[in-house]
Design a protein around this motif. Structure first.
Motif, PDB file in Angstrom:
ATOM      1  N   SER A  39      12.963  14.779 -31.787  1.00 59.05           N
ATOM      2  CA  SER A  39      13.270  14.787 -33.351  1.00 59.05           C
ATOM      3  C   SER A  39      12.081  14.564 -34.292  1.00 59.05           C
ATOM      4  CB  SER A  39      14.405  13.882 -33.615  1.00 59.05           C
ATOM      5  OG  SER A  39      14.708  13.888 -34.992  1.00 59.05           O
ATOM      6  N   GLY A  40      11.568  15.588 -34.631  1.00 62.17           N
ATOM      7  CA  GLY A  40      10.586  15.496 -35.275  1.00 62.17           C
ATOM      8  C   GLY A  40      10.779  14.866 -36.992  1.00 62.17           C
ATOM      9  N   ALA A  41      12.140  15.408 -37.273  1.00 68.95           N
ATOM     10  CA  ALA A  41      12.755  14.664 -38.538  1.00 68.95           C
ATOM     11  C   ALA A  41      13.009  12.960 -38.340  1.00 68.95           C
ATOM     12  CB  ALA A  41      13.958  15.244 -38.651  1.00 68.95           C
ATOM     13  N   GLY A  42      12.962  12.514 -37.061  1.00 71.15           N
ATOM     14  CA  GLY A  42      12.996  11.026 -37.161  1.00 71.15           C
ATOM     15  C   GLY A  42      11.833  10.402 -37.082  1.00 71.15           C
ATOM     16  N   ALA A  78      24.369  15.091 -31.372  1.00 75.58           N
ATOM     17  CA  ALA A  78      23.087  14.541 -31.142  1.00 75.58           C
ATOM     18  C   ALA A  78      22.703  13.388 -31.675  1.00 75.58           C
ATOM     19  CB  ALA A  78      21.933  15.581 -31.599  1.00 75.58           C
ATOM     20  N   ALA A  79      21.849  12.407 -31.306  1.00 76.93           N
ATOM     21  CA  ALA A  79      21.361  11.353 -31.565  1.00 76.93           C
ATOM     22  C   ALA A  79      19.919  10.926 -31.361  1.00 76.93           C
ATOM     23  CB  ALA A  79      22.212   9.955 -31.298  1.00 76.93           C
ATOM     24  N   ALA A  80      19.259  10.289 -32.508  1.00 80.36           N
ATOM     25  CA  ALA A  80      17.656   9.986 -32.106  1.00 80.36           C
ATOM     26  C   ALA A  80      17.686   8.612 -32.663  1.00 80.36           C
ATOM     27  CB  ALA A  80      16.880  11.120 -32.671  1.00 80.36           C
ATOM     28  N   VAL A  81      16.845   7.832 -31.975  1.00 77.49           N
ATOM     29  CA  VAL A  81      16.111   6.682 -32.486  1.00 77.49           C
ATOM     30  C   VAL A  81      14.470   6.684 -32.316  1.00 77.49           C
ATOM     31  CG1 VAL A  81      16.152   4.245 -32.488  1.00 77.49           C
ATOM     32  CG2 VAL A  81      18.513   5.328 -32.288  1.00 77.49           C
ATOM     33  N   ALA A 114      16.909   6.155 -37.562  1.00 73.82           N
ATOM     34  CA  ALA A 114      18.028   6.633 -36.565  1.00 73.82           C
ATOM     35  C   ALA A 114      18.734   7.666 -37.301  1.00 73.82           C
ATOM     36  CB  ALA A 114      19.125   5.443 -36.276  1.00 73.82           C
ATOM     37  N   LEU A 115      19.209   8.763 -36.308  1.00 74.11           N
ATOM     38  CA  LEU A 115      19.900   9.934 -37.024  1.00 74.11           C
ATOM     39  C   LEU A 115      21.149  10.342 -36.028  1.00 74.11           C
ATOM     40  CD1 LEU A 115      19.079  13.149 -35.822  1.00 74.11           C
ATOM     41  CD2 LEU A 115      17.047  12.751 -36.937  1.00 74.11           C
TER      42      LEU A 115
END
Length: 406
Positions: free
Chosen positions: A29-32, A341-344, A151-152
């Protein structure tokens, strides 16, 4: 129109994907990550500031504003949620600029006792990823003075759900599975979800799977020998307007259809001559962990992760600081019903029918070998999660045989 901060974040996603996606199943995740790098660029000085500027693609003087813009997109989304967290060691002197510039969100203190601090940060992760991830990806060391994290989470249902079926590809690396794959198929009269991107590395098939809210997932298929990272980077560029796209009816021209990877054009008996789009893909569930300091130059972290008695971030604190850790955990799942989806991302700063009477064209798009995916915020164009599917899910052993194998 893609604005500056979104474009810069997407460019980081493309560059990271080109480097990190080597053909194995992964996601990122580049946005994270981008908002954290932008904040660090704004707070840094010396050579580290220049390196972070190049990684962020934005002037450090207003990079903190760009970080807040991206975090606001994540926070106000319908199918996407985003959060920012910052925790300082108790007693760490903070500069007024940092107190004003750091985005709103979770703010707290670190006691210096990892056993006491870790549960609070893990709970923040679980709460802000809807339970898909459960731990902060950086360790809390005795010398950790500051933790920055985003976190997203994404949770959308498809406008048109797929049908599950046991799928056995006839050729390619996914043949020979005893139970077959967990296949997904759909059919409809709208041809526009399918597109062909003309890119410098060759033609790229782009299938848009629309969510009910504000997130779409784009499946990307290149030539069989095209590198995974190149497919993903080209997909980001194409969706940002960097490469021409041919959509819908344009693909009904036989020469065009023949050049699109995974696409065939046929005719079938039908009640009407209206064309149909048939899509076949697979379920997947991808989990990945990234050490952002394994290649610090890629993210502008080479200098700011080294010891310096003056420190690298004077706009955060007069106490000398360096980046001690950087990590991201990601999970993404694509099913018949929708996408989650999730990213931290974190930095540790140390220190039915009658017989048919007609014929109709059918465009078939089949993703029966490794492919890429991009989850994208439709209103802004921000790429939320990117990934590569090398190993799809297999058809469950206890499931019925469904409508038959392909």
């Amino acid at each position: 129109m893609i604005d500056g901060a979104v474009r810069a974040s997407n460019e980081l996603t493309a560059r990271w994907a080109r480097h990190a996606c080597t053909g194995e199943t992964t996601a990122l995740s580049g946005a994270g990550l981008w908002p954290l790098l932008a904040l660090l660029a704004a707070a840094a000085d010396g050579p580290g500031r220049a390196e972070l500027r190049d990684a962020v693609g934005r002037d450090p003087a207003d990079a903190d504003r760009g970080a807040r813009e991206v975090l606001e997109i994540l926070a106000r989304g319908t199918a996407v949620d985003g959060a920012f967290g910052v925790w300082h060691r108790a007693g760490l002197p903070l500069e007024p600029w940092w107190l004003d510039a750091a985005p709103g969100g979770s703010r707290g203190e670190l006691s210096g006792d990892p056993d006491a601090d870790r549960p609070r940060l893990d709970a923040w992760v679980e709460r802000n990823t809807r339970g898909r991830l459960t731990r902060m990806p950086v360790a809390l060391e005795p010398d950790t003075l500051l933790v920055l994290a985003t976190a997203l989470s994404v949770d959308t249902r498809w406008r048109t759900p797929f049908q599950d079926f046991p799928f056995r590809p006839r050729s390619g690396p996914w043949t020979g599975r005893p139970r077959g794959l967990a296949g997904l198929n759909s059919s409809g009269a709208d041809l526009d979800p399918l597109a062909l991107a003309e890119t410098p590395g060759g033609p790229l098939t782009v299938l848009t799977v629309a969510g009910l809210d504000d997130v779409d997932v784009h499946l990307l298929l290149g030539a069989p020998d095209r590198p995974a990272g190149d497919v993903l980077a080209a997909g980001v560029d194409a969706l940002d307007g960097g490469h021409p796209l041919r959509r819908g009816a344009e693909l009904l021209a036989e020469p065009v259809a023949r050049t699109a990877p995974g696409v065939t054009l046929t005719t079938v008996p039908s009640f009407t001559p209206a064309p149909t789009l048939r899509t076949t893909t697979v379920r997947f569930d991808v989990t990945a962990e990234h050490d952002l300091l394994a290649d610090p130059a890629l993210f502008g972290l080479a200098t700011v992760s080294t010891d310096d008695p003056r420190g690298h971030f004077p706009r955060i604190s007069r106490t000398p600081l360096k980046i001690g850790q950087g990590a991201q955990d990601v999970n993404a799942a694509f099913t018949a019903e929708g996408f989650k989806a999730a990213a931290v991302t974190a930095f540790g700063v140390a220190a039915g029918s009658a017989p048919p009477q007609d014929e109709a064209p059918v465009l078939s798009a089949v993703f029966d070998r490794p492919f890429g995916f991009l989850a994208r915020h439709r209103p802004t164009g921000l790429v939320l999660v990117a990934g590569w599917v090398a190993e799809p899910e297999e058809w469950p052993e206890d499931a019925s045989s469904g409508p038959g194998f392909w």
